[in-house]
Design a protein around this motif. Sequence first.
Motif, PDB file in Angstrom:
ATOM      1  N   LEU A  75      -1.088   5.840   8.855  1.00  0.00           N
ATOM      2  CA  LEU A  75      -1.629   5.790   7.505  1.00  0.00           C
ATOM      3  C   LEU A  75      -2.987   6.477   7.536  1.00  0.00           C
ATOM      4  O   LEU A  75      -3.951   5.916   8.058  1.00  0.00           O
ATOM      5  CB  LEU A  75      -1.767   4.357   6.997  1.00  0.00           C
ATOM      6  CG  LEU A  75      -2.212   4.234   5.544  1.00  0.00           C
ATOM      7  CD1 LEU A  75      -1.125   4.750   4.596  1.00  0.00           C
ATOM      8  CD2 LEU A  75      -2.567   2.785   5.188  1.00  0.00           C
ATOM      9  N   GLN A  76      -3.025   7.697   7.039  1.00  0.00           N
ATOM     10  CA  GLN A  76      -4.272   8.434   6.939  1.00  0.00           C
ATOM     11  C   GLN A  76      -4.962   8.035   5.646  1.00  0.00           C
ATOM     12  O   GLN A  76      -4.382   8.178   4.568  1.00  0.00           O
ATOM     13  CB  GLN A  76      -4.016   9.939   6.956  1.00  0.00           C
ATOM     14  CG  GLN A  76      -5.260  10.791   6.798  1.00  0.00           C
ATOM     15  CD  GLN A  76      -6.201  10.684   7.980  1.00  0.00           C
ATOM     16  OE1 GLN A  76      -5.771  10.694   9.130  1.00  0.00           O
ATOM     17  NE2 GLN A  76      -7.502  10.567   7.706  1.00  0.00           N
ATOM     18  N   MET A  77      -6.172   7.532   5.760  1.00  0.00           N
ATOM     19  CA  MET A  77      -6.908   7.037   4.599  1.00  0.00           C
ATOM     20  C   MET A  77      -8.171   7.869   4.409  1.00  0.00           C
ATOM     21  O   MET A  77      -9.050   7.865   5.279  1.00  0.00           O
ATOM     22  CB  MET A  77      -7.261   5.567   4.786  1.00  0.00           C
ATOM     23  CG  MET A  77      -6.061   4.688   5.104  1.00  0.00           C
ATOM     24  SD  MET A  77      -6.469   2.926   5.139  1.00  0.00           S
ATOM     25  CE  MET A  77      -7.606   2.883   6.520  1.00  0.00           C
ATOM     26  N   ASN A  78      -8.234   8.585   3.316  1.00  0.00           N
ATOM     27  CA  ASN A  78      -9.392   9.418   2.988  1.00  0.00           C
ATOM     28  C   ASN A  78     -10.080   8.889   1.729  1.00  0.00           C
ATOM     29  O   ASN A  78      -9.506   8.092   0.990  1.00  0.00           O
ATOM     30  CB  ASN A  78      -8.946  10.861   2.763  1.00  0.00           C
ATOM     31  CG  ASN A  78      -8.302  11.480   3.977  1.00  0.00           C
ATOM     32  OD1 ASN A  78      -8.649  11.157   5.116  1.00  0.00           O
ATOM     33  ND2 ASN A  78      -7.357  12.374   3.752  1.00  0.00           N
ATOM     34  N   SER A  79     -11.295   9.347   1.514  1.00  0.00           N
ATOM     35  CA  SER A  79     -12.062   8.956   0.323  1.00  0.00           C
ATOM     36  C   SER A  79     -12.063   7.447   0.143  1.00  0.00           C
ATOM     37  O   SER A  79     -11.827   6.929  -0.949  1.00  0.00           O
ATOM     38  CB  SER A  79     -11.496   9.635  -0.922  1.00  0.00           C
ATOM     39  OG  SER A  79     -11.503  11.039  -0.781  1.00  0.00           O
ATOM     40  N   VAL A 113       0.828  -1.199   0.000  1.00  0.00           N
ATOM     41  CA  VAL A 113       0.000   0.000   0.000  1.00  0.00           C
ATOM     42  C   VAL A 113       0.870   1.260   0.000  1.00  0.00           C
ATOM     43  O   VAL A 113       0.751   2.119  -0.864  1.00  0.00           O
ATOM     44  CB  VAL A 113      -0.940   0.036   1.210  1.00  0.00           C
ATOM     45  CG1 VAL A 113      -1.735   1.336   1.245  1.00  0.00           C
ATOM     46  CG2 VAL A 113      -1.888  -1.155   1.181  1.00  0.00           C
ATOM     47  N   ALA A 114       1.764   1.359   0.986  1.00  0.00           N
ATOM     48  CA  ALA A 114       2.591   2.549   1.116  1.00  0.00           C
ATOM     49  C   ALA A 114       3.803   2.220   1.967  1.00  0.00           C
ATOM     50  O   ALA A 114       3.779   1.266   2.750  1.00  0.00           O
ATOM     51  CB  ALA A 114       1.801   3.694   1.758  1.00  0.00           C
ATOM     52  N   TYR A 132       3.805   5.151  -2.749  1.00  0.00           N
ATOM     53  CA  TYR A 132       2.438   4.639  -2.688  1.00  0.00           C
ATOM     54  C   TYR A 132       2.148   3.757  -3.890  1.00  0.00           C
ATOM     55  O   TYR A 132       2.655   3.997  -4.988  1.00  0.00           O
ATOM     56  CB  TYR A 132       1.416   5.778  -2.694  1.00  0.00           C
ATOM     57  CG  TYR A 132       1.522   6.744  -1.547  1.00  0.00           C
ATOM     58  CD1 TYR A 132       2.186   7.960  -1.693  1.00  0.00           C
ATOM     59  CD2 TYR A 132       0.955   6.452  -0.313  1.00  0.00           C
ATOM     60  CE1 TYR A 132       2.284   8.861  -0.647  1.00  0.00           C
ATOM     61  CE2 TYR A 132       1.045   7.348   0.741  1.00  0.00           C
ATOM     62  CZ  TYR A 132       1.712   8.548   0.561  1.00  0.00           C
ATOM     63  OH  TYR A 132       1.799   9.430   1.614  1.00  0.00           O
ATOM     64  N   THR A 133       1.289   2.780  -3.688  1.00  0.00           N
ATOM     65  CA  THR A 133       0.766   2.077  -4.831  1.00  0.00           C
ATOM     66  C   THR A 133      -0.222   2.994  -5.549  1.00  0.00           C
ATOM     67  O   THR A 133      -0.840   3.879  -4.938  1.00  0.00           O
ATOM     68  CB  THR A 133       0.108   0.757  -4.407  1.00  0.00           C
ATOM     69  OG1 THR A 133      -0.112  -0.057  -5.547  1.00  0.00           O
ATOM     70  CG2 THR A 133      -1.209   1.005  -3.700  1.00  0.00           C
ATOM     71  N   ASP A 134      -0.378   2.795  -6.853  1.00  0.00           N
ATOM     72  CA  ASP A 134      -1.163   3.739  -7.654  1.00  0.00           C
ATOM     73  C   ASP A 134      -2.602   3.898  -7.172  1.00  0.00           C
ATOM     74  O   ASP A 134      -3.177   4.987  -7.227  1.00  0.00           O
ATOM     75  CB  ASP A 134      -1.160   3.302  -9.121  1.00  0.00           C
ATOM     76  CG  ASP A 134       0.174   3.556  -9.798  1.00  0.00           C
ATOM     77  OD1 ASP A 134       0.400   2.993 -10.890  1.00  0.00           O
ATOM     78  OD2 ASP A 134       0.998   4.306  -9.239  1.00  0.00           O
ATOM     79  N   SER A 135      -3.197   2.824  -6.694  1.00  0.00           N
ATOM     80  CA  SER A 135      -4.623   2.861  -6.360  1.00  0.00           C
ATOM     81  C   SER A 135      -4.947   3.736  -5.147  1.00  0.00           C
ATOM     82  O   SER A 135      -6.112   4.057  -4.918  1.00  0.00           O
ATOM     83  CB  SER A 135      -5.151   1.446  -6.128  1.00  0.00           C
ATOM     84  OG  SER A 135      -4.487   0.844  -5.035  1.00  0.00           O
ATOM     85  N   GLY A 152      -3.065  10.048  -3.705  1.00  0.00           N
ATOM     86  CA  GLY A 152      -4.006  11.147  -3.590  1.00  0.00           C
ATOM     87  C   GLY A 152      -5.086  10.931  -2.545  1.00  0.00           C
ATOM     88  O   GLY A 152      -5.829  11.854  -2.224  1.00  0.00           O
ATOM     89  N   ARG A 153      -5.181   9.723  -2.009  1.00  0.00           N
ATOM     90  CA  ARG A 153      -6.194   9.428  -0.990  1.00  0.00           C
ATOM     91  C   ARG A 153      -5.569   9.042   0.349  1.00  0.00           C
ATOM     92  O   ARG A 153      -6.116   9.369   1.399  1.00  0.00           O
ATOM     93  CB  ARG A 153      -7.106   8.279  -1.459  1.00  0.00           C
ATOM     94  CG  ARG A 153      -7.846   8.559  -2.736  1.00  0.00           C
ATOM     95  CD  ARG A 153      -8.879   7.460  -3.026  1.00  0.00           C
ATOM     96  NE  ARG A 153      -8.272   6.145  -3.204  1.00  0.00           N
ATOM     97  CZ  ARG A 153      -8.592   5.080  -2.469  1.00  0.00           C
ATOM     98  NH1 ARG A 153      -9.491   5.172  -1.510  1.00  0.00           N
ATOM     99  NH2 ARG A 153      -8.014   3.910  -2.721  1.00  0.00           N
ATOM    100  N   PHE A 154      -4.455   8.338   0.311  1.00  0.00           N
ATOM    101  CA  PHE A 154      -3.781   7.871   1.524  1.00  0.00           C
ATOM    102  C   PHE A 154      -2.515   8.682   1.743  1.00  0.00           C
ATOM    103  O   PHE A 154      -1.838   9.076   0.789  1.00  0.00           O
ATOM    104  CB  PHE A 154      -3.399   6.402   1.408  1.00  0.00           C
ATOM    105  CG  PHE A 154      -4.556   5.432   1.432  1.00  0.00           C
ATOM    106  CD1 PHE A 154      -5.875   5.848   1.292  1.00  0.00           C
ATOM    107  CD2 PHE A 154      -4.318   4.072   1.576  1.00  0.00           C
ATOM    108  CE1 PHE A 154      -6.927   4.950   1.303  1.00  0.00           C
ATOM    109  CE2 PHE A 154      -5.355   3.152   1.589  1.00  0.00           C
ATOM    110  CZ  PHE A 154      -6.653   3.592   1.453  1.00  0.00           C
TER     111      PHE A 154
END
Length: 122
Positions: free
Chosen positions: A80-84, A47-48, A59-62, A65-67
């Motif tokens: 690990l801050q996870m948004n959206s 993931v990161a 970061y992994t591409d998926s 911009g969100r994590f």
Amino acid sequence: VQLQASGGGLVQPGGSLRLSCAASGRTFSNYGVGWFRQAPGKEREFVAAVSMSGGLIYYTDSVKGRFTISRDNAKNTVYLQMNSLKPEDTAVYYCAARSGGFSKTVAEYYYWGQGTLVTVSS
């Protein structure tokens, strides 16, 4: 080094969660740290990751911009801050550490936390 992951839970699509990985046992700043996840029936995936100093991040591409991955070496903790969040982010999330630089390869990490479940569902 021992790792303890926490912060998982149930969240609706579009919501946010912050995972924490607390380390103990050795000098935490000597370790690169990564977050991985494993969904049911799938292989564990990267993931990161963050370098020892926090200056290098990948970061992994998926999740770009969100994590956001970050670390506080004074607190021996990586976040690990996870948004959206999306339903496809549902998985058990693991933090892992390796001496030296970070990596996105599961087999290159020596130390693993127990995992924390993230469920994204309405």
